[in-house]
Design a protein around this motif. Structure first.
Motif, PDB file in Angstrom:
ATOM      1  N   VAL A  10      31.487  45.450  44.369  1.00 13.36           N
ATOM      2  CA  VAL A  10      30.730  43.797  43.841  1.00 13.36           C
ATOM      3  C   VAL A  10      31.155  44.034  42.493  1.00 13.36           C
ATOM      4  O   VAL A  10      30.868  44.750  41.410  1.00 13.36           O
ATOM      5  CB  VAL A  10      29.021  44.547  44.212  1.00 13.36           C
ATOM      6  N   ALA A  70      27.000  36.255  47.393  1.00 15.80           N
ATOM      7  CA  ALA A  70      25.762  36.777  47.743  1.00 15.80           C
ATOM      8  C   ALA A  70      26.146  36.972  49.019  1.00 15.80           C
ATOM      9  O   ALA A  70      27.102  36.743  49.924  1.00 15.80           O
ATOM     10  CB  ALA A  70      24.896  35.695  47.298  1.00 15.80           C
ATOM     11  N   TYR A 120      33.792  42.997  49.628  1.00 14.94           N
ATOM     12  CA  TYR A 120      34.325  42.788  48.596  1.00 14.94           C
ATOM     13  C   TYR A 120      33.465  41.704  48.541  1.00 14.94           C
ATOM     14  O   TYR A 120      33.924  40.153  48.554  1.00 14.94           O
ATOM     15  CB  TYR A 120      35.838  43.120  47.923  1.00 14.94           C
ATOM     16  N   VAL A 121      32.175  41.450  47.794  1.00 14.58           N
ATOM     17  CA  VAL A 121      31.218  40.505  47.317  1.00 14.58           C
ATOM     18  C   VAL A 121      31.897  40.455  45.096  1.00 14.58           C
ATOM     19  O   VAL A 121      31.472  40.839  44.780  1.00 14.58           O
ATOM     20  CB  VAL A 121      30.278  40.542  46.797  1.00 14.58           C
ATOM     21  N   TYR A 122      32.120  39.180  44.922  1.00 11.12           N
ATOM     22  CA  TYR A 122      32.642  38.584  43.986  1.00 11.12           C
ATOM     23  C   TYR A 122      32.294  36.954  43.313  1.00 11.12           C
ATOM     24  O   TYR A 122      32.354  36.240  44.443  1.00 11.12           O
ATOM     25  CB  TYR A 122      33.698  38.599  43.302  1.00 11.12           C
ATOM     26  N   ILE A 160      30.745  49.066  41.204  1.00 11.33           N
ATOM     27  CA  ILE A 160      29.796  47.459  40.711  1.00 11.33           C
ATOM     28  C   ILE A 160      30.364  47.760  39.566  1.00 11.33           C
ATOM     29  O   ILE A 160      30.233  48.623  38.410  1.00 11.33           O
ATOM     30  CB  ILE A 160      27.886  48.166  40.807  1.00 11.33           C
ATOM     31  N   GLY A 165      23.230  43.573  42.802  1.00  5.76           N
ATOM     32  CA  GLY A 165      22.984  43.855  44.232  1.00  5.76           C
ATOM     33  C   GLY A 165      21.568  44.615  44.827  1.00  5.76           C
ATOM     34  O   GLY A 165      20.949  45.316  43.898  1.00  5.76           O
ATOM     35  N   VAL A 171      32.519  49.835  49.451  1.00  6.92           N
ATOM     36  CA  VAL A 171      32.059  48.440  48.852  1.00  6.92           C
ATOM     37  C   VAL A 171      32.187  48.060  47.917  1.00  6.92           C
ATOM     38  O   VAL A 171      31.383  48.679  46.651  1.00  6.92           O
ATOM     39  CB  VAL A 171      29.812  48.777  49.427  1.00  6.92           C
ATOM     40  N   GLY A 209      28.426  42.910  38.333  1.00 11.48           N
ATOM     41  CA  GLY A 209      27.652  42.476  39.666  1.00 11.48           C
ATOM     42  C   GLY A 209      26.935  43.926  40.377  1.00 11.48           C
ATOM     43  O   GLY A 209      25.807  44.091  38.943  1.00 11.48           O
ATOM     44  N   GLY A 226      28.607  39.076  41.342  1.00 11.72           N
ATOM     45  CA  GLY A 226      27.921  39.297  42.624  1.00 11.72           C
ATOM     46  C   GLY A 226      26.781  39.732  42.926  1.00 11.72           C
ATOM     47  O   GLY A 226      26.640  40.652  42.645  1.00 11.72           O
ATOM     48  N   ASN A 227      26.233  39.214  43.869  1.00 15.12           N
ATOM     49  CA  ASN A 227      24.843  39.764  44.161  1.00 15.12           C
ATOM     50  C   ASN A 227      24.127  40.114  46.030  1.00 15.12           C
ATOM     51  O   ASN A 227      23.781  39.051  46.582  1.00 15.12           O
ATOM     52  CB  ASN A 227      23.667  39.112  43.115  1.00 15.12           C
ATOM     53  N   PRO A 228      25.087  40.696  46.162  1.00 15.96           N
ATOM     54  CA  PRO A 228      24.540  41.213  47.747  1.00 15.96           C
ATOM     55  C   PRO A 228      23.764  41.819  48.187  1.00 15.96           C
ATOM     56  O   PRO A 228      22.573  42.478  47.703  1.00 15.96           O
ATOM     57  CB  PRO A 228      26.154  41.936  48.594  1.00 15.96           C
TER      58      PRO A 228
END
Length: 86
Positions: A29, A11, A5-7, A52, A58, A27, A56, A33-35
């Motif tokens: 985002v 990144a 979890y990217v927030y 997403i 990525g 996954v 978000g 978030g920008n992984p």
């Protein structure tokens, strides 16, 4: 729970992993978030494979995304100007 979890403008690089069998999205985002997510197997979530939301974004390259219960990809809330999927 989500696997990754990217927030909050987070990144990171997630590469060559098996992300599988989570009760929430494998996954997720959101919130800017920008992984970079590359070469992963993203499978068998009880919810979505890649979700997403909330602007978000990525870079998603060469991932195998399948067998997730709700959907494999949900990018309806993505920032399409920054989202890359190859």
């Amino acid at each position: 729970r989500s696997g990754v979890y990217v927030y909050d403008d987070g990144a990171g690089v997630f590469e060559d992993n098996e992300i599988t069998g989570n009760t929430r999205d494998n996954v997720a985002v959101g919130s800017g978030g920008n992984p970079t997510v590359r070469g992963n197997r993203i499978t068998n979530s009880q919810s979505g494979g890649v979700y997403i939301h909330d602007n978000g974004a990525g870079v998603f390259e060469g991932n195998i995304v399948n067998g997730n219960r709700r959907c494999d990809w949900d990018v309806s809330g993505a920032d399409q100007t920054r989202m890359v999927r190859r």
